[in-house]
Design a protein around this motif. Sequence first.
Motif, short mmCIF file in Angstrom:
data_model
loop_
_atom_site.label_atom_id
_atom_site.label_comp_id
_atom_site.label_asym_id
_atom_site.label_seq_id
_atom_site.Cartn_x
_atom_site.Cartn_y
_atom_site.Cartn_z
N THR A 49 -40.79 87.66 1.59
CA THR A 49 -40.69 87.48 -0.24
C THR A 49 -40.88 86.10 -0.90
O THR A 49 -40.45 85.31 -0.17
N LEU A 50 -42.04 86.27 -1.39
CA LEU A 50 -42.42 85.70 -2.57
C LEU A 50 -41.48 85.08 -3.45
O LEU A 50 -42.08 86.34 -4.31
N THR A 51 -40.52 84.33 -3.96
CA THR A 51 -39.58 84.35 -5.18
C THR A 51 -40.61 83.44 -6.50
O THR A 51 -41.01 82.64 -5.88
N ILE A 52 -40.37 84.05 -7.34
CA ILE A 52 -40.84 83.20 -8.58
C ILE A 52 -40.41 83.23 -9.62
O ILE A 52 -39.30 84.45 -10.05
N GLY A 64 -48.76 83.86 -8.38
CA GLY A 64 -48.24 83.92 -7.55
C GLY A 64 -48.95 85.64 -6.39
O GLY A 64 -49.29 85.65 -5.19
N ARG A 65 -48.76 86.06 -7.60
CA ARG A 65 -49.07 87.82 -7.36
C ARG A 65 -50.24 87.69 -6.30
O ARG A 65 -51.21 88.51 -5.52
N ALA A 66 -52.02 87.12 -7.06
CA ALA A 66 -53.20 86.30 -6.30
C ALA A 66 -53.32 86.23 -5.30
O ALA A 66 -53.48 86.21 -4.20
N LEU A 67 -52.09 84.75 -4.97
CA LEU A 67 -51.51 83.83 -3.63
C LEU A 67 -51.50 85.17 -2.66
O LEU A 67 -51.87 85.37 -1.51
N ALA A 68 -50.34 86.11 -2.89
CA ALA A 68 -49.48 86.75 -2.07
C ALA A 68 -50.19 88.57 -1.26
O ALA A 68 -50.87 88.23 -0.16
N GLU A 69 -50.93 88.78 -2.29
CA GLU A 69 -52.26 90.14 -2.20
C GLU A 69 -53.87 89.27 -1.23
O GLU A 69 -53.76 89.99 -0.11
N ASN A 70 -54.06 87.79 -1.66
CA ASN A 70 -54.67 87.58 -0.48
C ASN A 70 -53.99 87.13 0.55
O ASN A 70 -54.98 86.98 1.67
N ALA A 71 -53.42 86.71 1.18
CA ALA A 71 -52.97 85.91 1.92
C ALA A 71 -51.94 86.86 3.19
O ALA A 71 -51.56 86.43 4.28
N SER A 72 -52.05 88.55 2.28
CA SER A 72 -50.65 89.07 3.57
C SER A 72 -51.46 89.41 4.48
O SER A 72 -51.15 89.70 5.50
N ALA A 73 -53.49 89.79 4.24
CA ALA A 73 -53.56 90.35 5.42
C ALA A 73 -53.46 88.80 6.45
O ALA A 73 -53.84 89.61 7.85
N GLY A 74 -54.21 88.00 6.12
CA GLY A 74 -53.89 86.78 7.05
C GLY A 74 -52.44 86.83 8.02
O GLY A 74 -52.65 86.12 8.79
N LEU A 75 -51.80 87.19 7.50
CA LEU A 75 -50.78 86.37 7.91
C LEU A 75 -49.96 88.06 8.38
O LEU A 75 -48.91 88.06 9.25
N VAL A 82 -40.81 88.65 -6.10
CA VAL A 82 -39.96 88.97 -6.55
C VAL A 82 -39.69 88.10 -7.60
O VAL A 82 -39.74 87.16 -7.11
N ASN A 83 -39.53 88.10 -8.84
CA ASN A 83 -39.44 87.42 -9.99
C ASN A 83 -37.90 87.56 -10.18
O ASN A 83 -37.13 88.48 -10.54
N LYS A 84 -37.55 86.16 -10.18
CA LYS A 84 -36.17 85.61 -10.84
C LYS A 84 -36.23 84.56 -11.80
O LYS A 84 -35.95 83.42 -11.38
N PRO A 85 -36.76 85.62 -12.92
CA PRO A 85 -37.16 84.05 -14.58
C PRO A 85 -35.67 83.72 -13.91
O PRO A 85 -34.60 83.78 -14.30
#
Lengths: 338, 195, 512
Positions: A49-52, A64-75, A82-85
């Motif tokens: 989970t990536l919290t923003i 955050g979303r761009a990073l999550a999208e492109n990193a999940s394959a490598g991981l 998850v947004n928690k403002p």
Amino acid sequence: MIKSTFSRRSVLGAGTGLALALALTACGGNVAGNSAPSDGSKFPSGPVTLTIGAAPGGSTDLIGRALAENASAGLGAPIPVVNKPGANGALATKEVGGAKADGQTLVILNASLFAITPLAVSADEAVKIEDYEVITGISQDDYVLVTNAGSGLKTMEQLTKAGKKFNFATTGVGTGSQLAQALLFKQAGIDGTDVPFDGGAPAMTALLGNQVDVATIQLAEAMPQIKAGKLNPVVVFSKERNQYLADTPTAIEAGYDVPVSQFRAVAAPKGTPEPVLEKLRAAFKTAFASEAYKAFNKQNLFTAAENDGAQVAKDWAADAAKFKELAQKYDVDLGGGK
Amino acid sequence: MTSSSRQEAPLGTSTPHAASGTGSSAIEADPVEPLTAEQLAAEWDEERPPHAGPLANVAAGVVTALLGVAGVAMSLSMGIGTPERPEAGMWPLIISLVMAVLSVALLLFGRKTLDAEAFSSSSLQVAAGVGTLIGFVLVIGLTGFEIPTLLLTFFWLRFLGKETWRMSILLSAIVTAAFYLTFVVALSVPIPHLF
Amino acid sequence: MDIFGPVLNGFGVVLEPTNLLYCLIGVVIGMLIGVLPGLGPAATIAILLPLTYGVEPVTAIIMLSGIFYGAQYGGTITSVLLRLPGEASSVVTVFDGYALARQGRAGTALGIAAIGSFFGGTVSIIGLTLLAPIVAGFALSFGPPEYTALAMLGILLVATVSNGSKIKSIIAASVGLLLATVGRDGFTGESRFTFGSLSLSDGLDFVPIAMGIFGLGEILYNLEERHNKVQAPAKVANVWPSRKDLKESSGAIGRGSVLGFFLGILPGGGATIASLAAYAMEKKRAKNPERFGRGAVEGVAAPETANNAAATSSFIPLLTLGIPANATMAIIFGALLIQGVTPGPQLVQDNPELFWGVVNSMYIGNILLLIMSIPLVGVFVKILRIRAAILAPITVLITLIGVYTINNSIFDIWLVIAFGVLGYLMKKFGFEPGPLVLAFVLGSLLEENLRRSLLLFGGDPAGFVTRPISGVLLLLFLLVVLLPLLQKAVKKSRANRSLNTAPHKEKEKETV
């Protein structure tokens, strides 16, 4: 509060009746936590989970979303966002800081939260960078000082010689926009009144409508109006010239000691095992290298700042010290009143 | 039937009344339309819960006055500043003062107005309903949302809604399943869930 | 400036399949809740806010506004068939609508209401289309002082025009203003009313407050309701009104549209007042006023046309000035803010797709409603049989889980429950929830712009008066404050002259 630690779900596209039956067997709950071995061999043991700490749509969220999208394959695991403002991101940051240190919960950090916000709020609301394992830096988002094109003011020299009192719009209290302008005007000996707005867009609208004289906003927000010739860029506050606005001098070049940029990094709770961090670091490296992510940076005018985590922590701590010193030296109080 | 309509009822009845003047009395004997605006209004009025009496407004006034005073005290502790350089407490201070003054006005002049509703034994149902909601939130973090959802639906159907046992059991199971499918399976909301 | 380009683009936006679908969903939900007992449009929109979170802003607002004007159609059905107005704005429709139904002409009443609603809605959209660009022309002249004046005017109007006691309304509004100050002060960074909680340091969110006070508060209040006698609905035969009926009601529809349009624009006005005024006007104009209450077609056509016209035109102050005219608009205001869109004079220019997409969706929505309402009356009558007892737990759960999904925060669920209890108590004690929620929405706008203006003026409040737009707005503000006092004085002197009407006056005062 419960973290989403373990769940396999949502591969179910079948008819609803069937889906229920399947769901009961295929979906793991997220209530009971499970323990992970500390050598990281089992990592990732489910979605990471990536919290923003910001609402959807802002630049922190986009990154955050761009990073999550492109990193999940490598991981090799999905990275749900998850947004928690709340409290400029302090809420989410503190929450992840207290989460289980197994690498399954990450957070996007804003440098301003550590380096600038403490200048404006009480000590118990402040967050410390030492309480996190910074995985890697992400990017840099620059502030630019702009004036209404109708005013004819284009350089710092013209501003200092104007000999009038300036109302300057900031994007809010305790932001880089406020700190940068307050420092700059103090150093240049310009008489200015700090007028905080709720974010960049209203600050820019006020400048376009001549309600204020100058404003400092993030480059991506100002760029369309700069290109349309409605705003004059005066200085950028980065240490070096910004690649997207190469003709505009930095504040330092103009002779003022004001290096303020918004940096972002991704971090895990303190005590996350090194092998886990290593895996995460590798995954984000792959993401940074991908064409899609590079295009994203370019489109949103972010400058890559993909430094090593340890370096980031050191830099940010140094920035915090420097800002504190500058604020004291030039008697700048971000708390407005008093 | 709806609360919004009932709340509007006095307004709805006063205007046709005012507009019709004495004209409405002419149709009283009409066999097709036995119901005049006045009768309808009276009927709606009967359905309204009983008035709470003057004490209700006194109580409300006291509560809001205390709120106002507390607001004043807290605002003062934040610092007021000057009109040119207002501190954080200036604006809340102004509002709190307005609130306190109007609450006193309500205490003085509002006692005769009977616009509050009396609490009755059925108000206990509301208290029970709120109780289930509090229970729901307390356990949702421990057990996930499925079991509390099932229990809450069942309780509301059987005890607050007076549905039959069979209906209540059946419906609460269906509702829980529907929520699971919507929020966990379809929308993947990270809500605490057991399964 | 090219006016037609963006308008046409707006149609492009509406005709995207997703938006059409959401428009359809919105008007269907609107009609349903109009028919169903219990929830009004404000409560429904509040409860459904979280579900719009994941979609595009324009799509979300298209759906939410569909709920609002759809409910005006739906409310008619129960008024006519059951003598129970589904919505407050259909109260007067009961008089002639139910009379018609008893004469076996329920279909005529519903048909005329649908046609009138369509006509009234359309007239208002055209008005909105023409008026918006004019207001938007002033967009950049709107600085902090102008917003200050606007927000003050908006709060005052809503607090004073509402139905309940004025003192109570203003107290409720000041509670809303105080709630808006919770959190970190945007000018000094000082925490206000947070009691050391980090969850409160960003202030209270609009959604839990609206969902609590309107949504949960209403559900709790309905739990207490004792009368469950739902009669068998009247039979609906032919829903197509005859040519004679149409001819009889055409004047009423025309007048109702215009009246509704103007009453809807006024803050604090809206559908309910418009329907009452239109009914009264038709009755005054009629050659045989005694027909009213006994099945006059105009008595259905006028209020139903006016309430829909007003529902639509109440979008004008919201979309062009950023000032919500009533409680439902306050929630849509909140929905826009959540989506990162600030309604105001800049909206037409900054966000033409959103603005014209929403405006034009109303044409489509009204056509959909007209198409659906006539043939589907039978279906809606069947839906009336769903018991409130079954709906209550479902709506409660949607509220609780829905609010969690926005910030993934249990704290927000607690907030909803707290504000639900507050909303219930307010209803019991005769406080209108509308002014509170509206003042909460406008509260930070008001405070921030007031302080910003004073910073810009160097602390001299004279600046408010010397700027033309804010000066005019403040003049209006004064007028609104003074007018009722003047009226009261006039009334008093009249009452002194004719003492024989005194008991009647006394009774009326109760509601003022």
